[in-house]
Design a protein around this motif. Structure first.
Motif, PDB file in Angstrom:
ATOM      1  N   THR A   1       0.806  -1.092   0.112  1.00 53.18           N
ATOM      2  CA  THR A   1       0.086  -0.063   0.117  1.00 53.18           C
ATOM      3  C   THR A   1       0.814   1.291   0.022  1.00 53.18           C
ATOM      4  O   THR A   1       0.470   2.252  -0.944  1.00 53.18           O
ATOM      5  CB  THR A   1      -0.959   0.038   1.103  1.00 53.18           C
ATOM      6  OG1 THR A   1      -0.161  -0.106   2.333  1.00 53.18           O
ATOM      7  CG2 THR A   1      -1.908  -1.175   1.218  1.00 53.18           C
TER       8      THR A   1
ATOM      9  N   ASP B   1       0.975   4.084  -2.965  1.00 52.83           N
ATOM     10  CA  ASP B   1       0.711   5.562  -2.525  1.00 52.83           C
ATOM     11  C   ASP B   1       2.032   6.601  -3.017  1.00 52.83           C
ATOM     12  O   ASP B   1       1.641   7.570  -3.572  1.00 52.83           O
ATOM     13  CB  ASP B   1       0.534   5.842  -0.869  1.00 52.83           C
ATOM     14  CG  ASP B   1      -1.036   5.547  -0.450  1.00 52.83           C
ATOM     15  OD1 ASP B   1      -1.789   6.076  -1.311  1.00 52.83           O
ATOM     16  OD2 ASP B   1      -0.781   4.500   0.453  1.00 52.83           O
TER      17      ASP B   1
ATOM     18  N   ALA C   1      -3.617   7.622   0.033  1.00 55.74           N
ATOM     19  CA  ALA C   1      -5.006   7.403  -0.818  1.00 55.74           C
ATOM     20  C   ALA C   1      -5.249   5.628  -0.650  1.00 55.74           C
ATOM     21  O   ALA C   1      -6.549   5.248  -0.582  1.00 55.74           O
ATOM     22  CB  ALA C   1      -4.640   7.785  -2.305  1.00 55.74           C
ATOM     23  N   VAL C   2      -4.385   5.049  -0.596  1.00 56.99           N
ATOM     24  CA  VAL C   2      -4.600   3.520  -0.425  1.00 56.99           C
ATOM     25  C   VAL C   2      -4.286   3.164   0.951  1.00 56.99           C
ATOM     26  O   VAL C   2      -2.997   3.274   1.398  1.00 56.99           O
ATOM     27  CB  VAL C   2      -3.751   2.608  -1.645  1.00 56.99           C
ATOM     28  CG1 VAL C   2      -3.835   1.449  -1.404  1.00 56.99           C
ATOM     29  CG2 VAL C   2      -3.936   3.419  -3.095  1.00 56.99           C
ATOM     30  N   THR C   3      -5.200   2.658   1.434  1.00 53.36           N
ATOM     31  CA  THR C   3      -4.908   2.114   2.925  1.00 53.36           C
ATOM     32  C   THR C   3      -5.542   0.392   2.961  1.00 53.36           C
ATOM     33  O   THR C   3      -5.809   0.128   2.368  1.00 53.36           O
ATOM     34  CB  THR C   3      -5.510   2.961   3.943  1.00 53.36           C
ATOM     35  OG1 THR C   3      -7.033   2.738   3.605  1.00 53.36           O
ATOM     36  CG2 THR C   3      -5.144   4.364   3.993  1.00 53.36           C
TER      37      THR C   3
ATOM     38  N   THR D   1      -7.966  -0.450   4.295  1.00 56.65           N
ATOM     39  CA  THR D   1      -9.536  -0.350   4.378  1.00 56.65           C
ATOM     40  C   THR D   1     -10.081  -0.206   2.861  1.00 56.65           C
ATOM     41  O   THR D   1     -11.051  -0.572   2.415  1.00 56.65           O
ATOM     42  CB  THR D   1      -9.830   1.086   5.219  1.00 56.65           C
ATOM     43  OG1 THR D   1      -9.652   0.822   6.381  1.00 56.65           O
ATOM     44  CG2 THR D   1     -11.560   1.097   5.138  1.00 56.65           C
ATOM     45  N   THR D   2      -9.208   0.404   1.784  1.00 49.32           N
ATOM     46  CA  THR D   2      -9.332   0.491   0.452  1.00 49.32           C
ATOM     47  C   THR D   2      -9.941  -0.915   0.061  1.00 49.32           C
ATOM     48  O   THR D   2     -10.945  -0.923  -0.725  1.00 49.32           O
ATOM     49  CB  THR D   2      -8.000   0.980  -0.082  1.00 49.32           C
ATOM     50  OG1 THR D   2      -7.669   2.219   0.456  1.00 49.32           O
ATOM     51  CG2 THR D   2      -8.412   1.281  -1.760  1.00 49.32           C
ATOM     52  N   CYS D   3      -9.302  -2.015   0.263  1.00 49.58           N
ATOM     53  CA  CYS D   3      -9.610  -3.087  -0.137  1.00 49.58           C
ATOM     54  C   CYS D   3     -10.395  -4.047   0.822  1.00 49.58           C
ATOM     55  O   CYS D   3     -11.346  -4.795   0.544  1.00 49.58           O
ATOM     56  CB  CYS D   3      -8.638  -3.910  -0.741  1.00 49.58           C
ATOM     57  SG  CYS D   3      -7.732  -3.056  -1.954  1.00 49.58           S
TER      58      CYS D   3
ATOM     59  N   ARG E   1     -11.993  -2.993   3.672  1.00 49.19           N
ATOM     60  CA  ARG E   1     -13.376  -2.659   4.194  1.00 49.19           C
ATOM     61  C   ARG E   1     -14.111  -3.403   5.417  1.00 49.19           C
ATOM     62  O   ARG E   1     -15.233  -3.449   5.505  1.00 49.19           O
ATOM     63  CB  ARG E   1     -14.524  -2.779   2.728  1.00 49.19           C
ATOM     64  CG  ARG E   1     -13.957  -1.905   1.727  1.00 49.19           C
ATOM     65  CD  ARG E   1     -14.692  -1.836   0.640  1.00 49.19           C
ATOM     66  NE  ARG E   1     -14.294  -1.193  -0.441  1.00 49.19           N
ATOM     67  CZ  ARG E   1     -14.613  -0.721  -1.521  1.00 49.19           C
ATOM     68  NH1 ARG E   1     -16.182  -0.733  -1.773  1.00 49.19           N
ATOM     69  NH2 ARG E   1     -14.221  -0.061  -2.423  1.00 49.19           N
TER      70      ARG E   1
END
Length: 142
Positions: free
Chosen positions: A102, A106, A123-125, A127-129, A131
């Protein structure tokens, strides 16, 4: 009142020693950071504060993946407490790879200069994938 010569010599010598010691100390440069109280940090900074570590563990992993500490950290043998330094669970190494992934995304695609997990500029963490799920829903079962 005039001080005796011996007393003046001792006073001047002491002042010179103090000044020299201070000058030498300032020229030596910064000392090494104190050793970390955390062991086996391979992706997170070795000098991470307790507050930052706790924030990352809660915000990124507990909330981002909906898991508790025991998801990645093994129990100490003969105990119900966790061995945070242990690499016994594969999930811990997977988490390290995911952090690197990640942060790399970023940096490469979102021009985050020095990405650090937990930084709100990312921007990408997790949680991004993920959830809030331990394993991201890939839609493969549909």
């Amino acid at each position: 009142m005039k001080l005796p010569l011996v007393f003046r010599a001792v006073l001047v010598s002491g002042a010179l020693i103090a000044c020299c010691a201070g000058a030498i100390r300032s020229q030596a440069g910064p000392t090494d950071a104190p050793p970390s109280e955390y062991h086996n940090l391979k992706v997170l900074p070795r000098n991470i504060t307790s507050k930052d570590l706790q924030r990352i563990m809660v915000d990124e992993f507990n909330e981002g993946l909906g898991v508790g500490c025991g998801f990645c950290h093994a129990e100490k043998p003969g105990s119900h407490s966790l061995d945070y330094a242990s690499d016994a669970k594969s999930e811990k190494n997977i988490a390290r790879m995911m952090i690197k992934m990640t942060l790399g995304l970023d940096k490469k695609y979102f021009q985050v200069h020095k990405p650090m997990i937990g930084d709100p500029a990312l921007a990408v963490t997790c949680t991004t994938c993920h959830r809030g799920l331990p394993h991201p829903d890939t839609g493969a079962g549909q």
